[in-house]
Structures are given as structure tokens and as C-alpha cells.
Design an enzyme around this catalytic site. Structure first.
Site, PDB file in Angstrom:
ATOM      1  N   SER A 143       0.851  -1.201   0.000  1.00 41.02           N
ATOM      2  CA  SER A 143       0.000   0.000   0.000  1.00 41.02           C
ATOM      3  C   SER A 143       0.882   1.244   0.000  1.00 41.02           C
ATOM      4  O   SER A 143       1.997   1.225   0.544  1.00 41.02           O
ATOM      5  CB  SER A 143      -0.870  -0.018   1.263  1.00 41.02           C
ATOM      6  OG  SER A 143      -1.351   1.279   1.537  1.00 41.02           O
ATOM      7  N   TYR A 156      -0.825  -0.812  10.179  1.00 44.05           N
ATOM      8  CA  TYR A 156      -1.020  -1.157   8.762  1.00 44.05           C
ATOM      9  C   TYR A 156       0.201  -0.714   7.938  1.00 44.05           C
ATOM     10  O   TYR A 156       0.746  -1.471   7.139  1.00 44.05           O
ATOM     11  CB  TYR A 156      -2.299  -0.480   8.268  1.00 44.05           C
ATOM     12  CG  TYR A 156      -2.715  -0.803   6.861  1.00 44.05           C
ATOM     13  CD1 TYR A 156      -3.336  -2.011   6.554  1.00 44.05           C
ATOM     14  CD2 TYR A 156      -2.525   0.114   5.833  1.00 44.05           C
ATOM     15  CE1 TYR A 156      -3.745  -2.294   5.255  1.00 44.05           C
ATOM     16  CE2 TYR A 156      -2.930  -0.161   4.538  1.00 44.05           C
ATOM     17  CZ  TYR A 156      -3.544  -1.372   4.257  1.00 44.05           C
ATOM     18  OH  TYR A 156      -3.945  -1.651   2.969  1.00 44.05           O
TER      19      TYR A 156
HETATM   20  P1  NAP Z   1     -11.158  -6.869   1.426  1.00 43.34           P
HETATM   21  O1  NAP Z   1     -12.202  -6.547   0.403  1.00 43.34           O
HETATM   22  O2  NAP Z   1     -11.425  -6.516   2.856  1.00 43.34           O
HETATM   23  O3  NAP Z   1     -10.788  -8.435   1.303  1.00 43.34           O
HETATM   24  C1  NAP Z   1      -9.824  -8.978   2.169  1.00 43.34           C
HETATM   25  C2  NAP Z   1      -9.592 -10.425   1.833  1.00 43.34           C
HETATM   26  O4  NAP Z   1      -8.561 -10.926   2.732  1.00 43.34           O
HETATM   27  C3  NAP Z   1     -10.817 -11.299   2.069  1.00 43.34           C
HETATM   28  O5  NAP Z   1     -10.861 -12.326   1.099  1.00 43.34           O
HETATM   29  C4  NAP Z   1     -10.554 -11.907   3.451  1.00 43.34           C
HETATM   30  O6  NAP Z   1     -11.179 -13.154   3.675  1.00 43.34           O
HETATM   31  C5  NAP Z   1      -9.032 -12.098   3.379  1.00 43.34           C
HETATM   32  N1  NAP Z   1      -8.452 -12.241   4.713  1.00 43.34           N
HETATM   33  C6  NAP Z   1      -8.544 -11.393   5.768  1.00 43.34           C
HETATM   34  N2  NAP Z   1      -7.891 -11.901   6.834  1.00 43.34           N
HETATM   35  C7  NAP Z   1      -7.391 -13.100   6.453  1.00 43.34           C
HETATM   36  C8  NAP Z   1      -6.637 -14.114   7.093  1.00 43.34           C
HETATM   37  N3  NAP Z   1      -6.253 -14.008   8.380  1.00 43.34           N
HETATM   38  N4  NAP Z   1      -6.289 -15.216   6.388  1.00 43.34           N
HETATM   39  C9  NAP Z   1      -6.668 -15.359   5.101  1.00 43.34           C
HETATM   40  N5  NAP Z   1      -7.390 -14.444   4.436  1.00 43.34           N
HETATM   41  C10 NAP Z   1      -7.754 -13.322   5.103  1.00 43.34           C
HETATM   42  O7  NAP Z   1      -9.772  -6.141   1.074  1.00 43.34           O
HETATM   43  P2  NAP Z   1      -9.247  -5.518  -0.316  1.00 43.34           P
HETATM   44  O8  NAP Z   1      -9.609  -4.098  -0.363  1.00 43.34           O
HETATM   45  O9  NAP Z   1      -9.612  -6.407  -1.443  1.00 43.34           O
HETATM   46  O10 NAP Z   1      -7.676  -5.563  -0.043  1.00 43.34           O
HETATM   47  C11 NAP Z   1      -6.842  -6.593  -0.552  1.00 43.34           C
HETATM   48  C12 NAP Z   1      -5.391  -6.188  -0.317  1.00 43.34           C
HETATM   49  O11 NAP Z   1      -5.130  -4.947  -0.971  1.00 43.34           O
HETATM   50  C13 NAP Z   1      -5.032  -5.991   1.152  1.00 43.34           C
HETATM   51  O12 NAP Z   1      -3.748  -6.500   1.405  1.00 43.34           O
HETATM   52  C14 NAP Z   1      -5.040  -4.481   1.317  1.00 43.34           C
HETATM   53  O13 NAP Z   1      -4.177  -4.070   2.353  1.00 43.34           O
HETATM   54  C15 NAP Z   1      -4.517  -4.059  -0.045  1.00 43.34           C
HETATM   55  N6  NAP Z   1      -4.887  -2.678  -0.395  1.00 43.34           N
HETATM   56  C16 NAP Z   1      -6.198  -2.313  -0.523  1.00 43.34           C
HETATM   57  C17 NAP Z   1      -6.509  -0.997  -0.849  1.00 43.34           C
HETATM   58  C18 NAP Z   1      -7.938  -0.522  -0.994  1.00 43.34           C
HETATM   59  O14 NAP Z   1      -8.136   0.708  -1.116  1.00 43.34           O
HETATM   60  N7  NAP Z   1      -8.924  -1.396  -1.019  1.00 43.34           N
HETATM   61  C19 NAP Z   1      -5.477  -0.071  -1.044  1.00 43.34           C
HETATM   62  C20 NAP Z   1      -4.150  -0.485  -0.912  1.00 43.34           C
HETATM   63  C21 NAP Z   1      -3.870  -1.794  -0.589  1.00 43.34           C
HETATM   64  P3  NAP Z   1     -12.671 -13.196   4.368  1.00 43.34           P
HETATM   65  O15 NAP Z   1     -13.608 -12.738   3.322  1.00 43.34           O
HETATM   66  O16 NAP Z   1     -12.848 -14.624   4.709  1.00 43.34           O
HETATM   67  O17 NAP Z   1     -12.584 -12.279   5.533  1.00 43.34           O
END
Ligand code: NAP
Length: 246
Positions: A143, A156
Site C-alpha cells: 500500500s 497497517y
Molecule cells: P477486502 O475486500 O477486505 O478483502 C480482504 C480479503 O482478505 C478477504 O478475502 C478476506 O477473507 C481475506 N483475509 C482477511 N484476513 C485473512 C486471514 N487471516 N487469512 C486469510 N485471508 C484473510 O480487502 P481488499 O480491499 O480487497 O484488499 C486486498 C489487499 O489490498 C489488502 O492486502 C489491502 O491491504 C490491499 N490494499 C487495498 C486498498 C484498498 O483501497 N482497497 C489499497 C491499498 C492496498 P474473508 O472474506 O474470509 O474475511
């Protein structure tokens, strides 16, 4: 655009948000995907049902990436079917925001454990498998907070900066075996991860993005597929920003 036919891909956080889109993109390009999710079985079952037309090429497993035993069991199941994997995408991640002075040890540790130790746990097994075939692609989703910082996100930000440090060191360990290790760093992407943020604050954040919009999950998936492709063979240890110019 890409052909991943015959390639085996492991994606964490595969059932929702960015990970779901990355999973779909690989399936559409012919790959077999072993997806991991955390605790939301409903979302995983719904997604699995949506993917029936990929004829069994998606297998979803519940596995807490921060738990070394669960990760070992996941890889055992995978190795019952395949000798190796070609691609690992460490995408699973959580946020638990609070100003540092108000943050308890538990919130600090949980975010580090899932985002950073989870990446380590998943990489350790994957690298051993990739070394056997002298080929592999590892992509860690970090990120902009890792380098820019953000008030309320010390846990984070530290976890995401840690992923970059891990990436840069690991890439040097495995470069001669044709394994590349890179990061993709998405800016604001509209997923459930940022759903809890105050809408007024989100408007402010959008104004700060030079392109004046948030990114899409497809735009992140496109970057991941490029780094996972054979076209990216000479790119390792880098961070590819997908953030509208932040
Ligand atoms: P999200 O919609 O909240 O999805 C998170 C995913 O991670 C879900 O599939 C969740 O599974 C899984 N997860 C959470 N805890 C876990 C664990 N302990 N073991 C295995 N799986 C786990 O998040 P997202 O926005 O798609 O983000 C994905 C990645 O992109 C993250 O690393 C985040 O930091 C990064 N990111 C996101 C953004 C943004 O703006 N969205 C920006 C920069 C970086 P469950 O459904 O079972 O909970």
C-alpha cells in the site's frame, strides 16, 4: 491478453475485493487457482458458485494466513494434487486503524500477523515448491501507506512497509532460480476494506488523487497479471504503483 494455461496460482484473500478480481482474471486466462479466504464462508461459497463455469479450476480453502499450522495444512492439500506452483499472490490484508497512543497491543499484533507474517508464511512454502522447478512469480499487495504514511495506520503502514522489505530481500535470494518477487501497491480502491471510512473523508481523499478518482479492482488485477506473466521476466524487487499518480 495473457495465457496462463497450465499454471497453478495461489491467491490469498481470494474471495472478496481485489483478490476476487485477481482470481477471476487468472481463471479467465486459463490458470488453475487455489484461493484462500479468512473467515467469511458465505462470500467464499457464493464466489465458488459463481465460478462453476471454470470447470473446477478454482478451489477455495479457509486458512488463516497468520497461522503457520493452517498454512502448512493448506500446502499439504495442494501438494496432494500438484508438485509445485507457478505464482503466489499475497493479497490477504486487514486494517484496524487507531492513533498510536490509543492502539492496544492486540490491534498492532493482529495487523502485523495477517499482513506481514501471513506473507512470510505463504512465501516460505511457495519458494520451496518454486525452487524445485526453477521458476516462479511472487506478487505481494502492499500500500502507499508503506512509504507515505497515514495518521491512524501505524500498524497497517508498518506491515505494508515490511512486505516491501521482505520483497526486496527475498528477490535477491531467489533471482538465480528464475523466481521473481515484486509488489503491487494500489491506491484507494473501492472495496469493503474502505467501506467503513467517513464519506466526507473519502471525498477529501479523492480530491488528493491527481486523477481525481479511486481505482478499480480490475486496474489492480491488470498490474498483477503483468508481473506474473513471462513478459515481466527481468523485473524483480520492484513496487508497481497503481494509484492514479499519488
Ligand atoms: P477486502 O475486500 O477486505 O478483502 C480482504 C480479503 O482478505 C478477504 O478475502 C478476506 O477473507 C481475506 N483475509 C482477511 N484476513 C485473512 C486471514 N487471516 N487469512 C486469510 N485471508 C484473510 O480487502 P481488499 O480491499 O480487497 O484488499 C486486498 C489487499 O489490498 C489488502 O492486502 C489491502 O491491504 C490491499 N490494499 C487495498 C486498498 C484498498 O483501497 N482497497 C489499497 C491499498 C492496498 P474473508 O472474506 O474470509 O474475511
Amino acid at each position: 491478453m495473457y495465457d496462463f494455461t497450465g499454471q497453478k496460482v495461489v491467491i490469498t484473500g481470494a474471495s472478496r475485493g481485489i483478490g476476487k478480481e485477481i482470481t477471476l482474471a487468472f481463471l479467465e486466462c486459463g490458470a488453475t487457482v487455489f484461493g484462500i479466504y479468512g473467515g467469511n464462508t458465505n462470500a467464499a461459497e457464493t464466489f465458488q458458485a459463481e465460478c462453476l463455469h471454470f470447470s473446477g479450476k478454482l478451489q477455495l480453502y479457509q486458512c488463516d494466513v497468520s497461522d503457520e499450522n493452517q498454512v502448512t495444512n493448506f500446502y499439504k492439500k495442494l501438494e496432494n494434487q500438484f508438485d509445485t506452483i507457478d505464482i503466489l499472490v499475497n493479497n490477504a490484508g486487514i486494517r484496524q486503524d487507531k492513533l498510536l497512543v490509543l492502539m492496544d497491543q492486540e490491534s498492532w499484533q493482529k495487523v502485523i500477523d495477517i499482513n506481514l507474517t501471513g506473507t512470510f508464511n505463504m512465501c516460505r512454502h511457495a519458494v520451496l515448491l518454486m525452487l524445485k522447478q526453477k521458476y516462479g512469480r511472487i506478487i505481494n499487495i502492499t500500500s502507499p501507506v508503506a512509504t507515505l504514511g497515514f495518521a491512524g495506520q501505524t500498524n497497517y503502514g508498518a506491515s505494508k512497509a515490511g512486505q516491501i522489505g521482505l520483497t526486496r530481500s527475498l528477490c535477491k535470494e531467489v533471482a538465480r532460480k528464475k523466481i521473481t518477487v515484486n509488489c503491487v501497491s494500489p491506491g484507494f480502491i473501492e472495496t469493503e476494506l474502505i467501506e467503513d471510512l467517513d464519506p466526507e473523508l473519502l471525498k477529501q481523499y479523492k480530491k488528493n488523487v491527481p486523477m481525481r478518482r479511486f481505482g478499480t479492482v480490475t486496474e489492480v488485477a491488470n498490474a498483477v497479471l503483468f508481473l506474473a506473466s513471462k513478459n515481466a521476466a527481468y523485473i524483480s524487487g520492484t513496487v508497481l504503483d497503481v494509484n492514479g499518480g499519488l
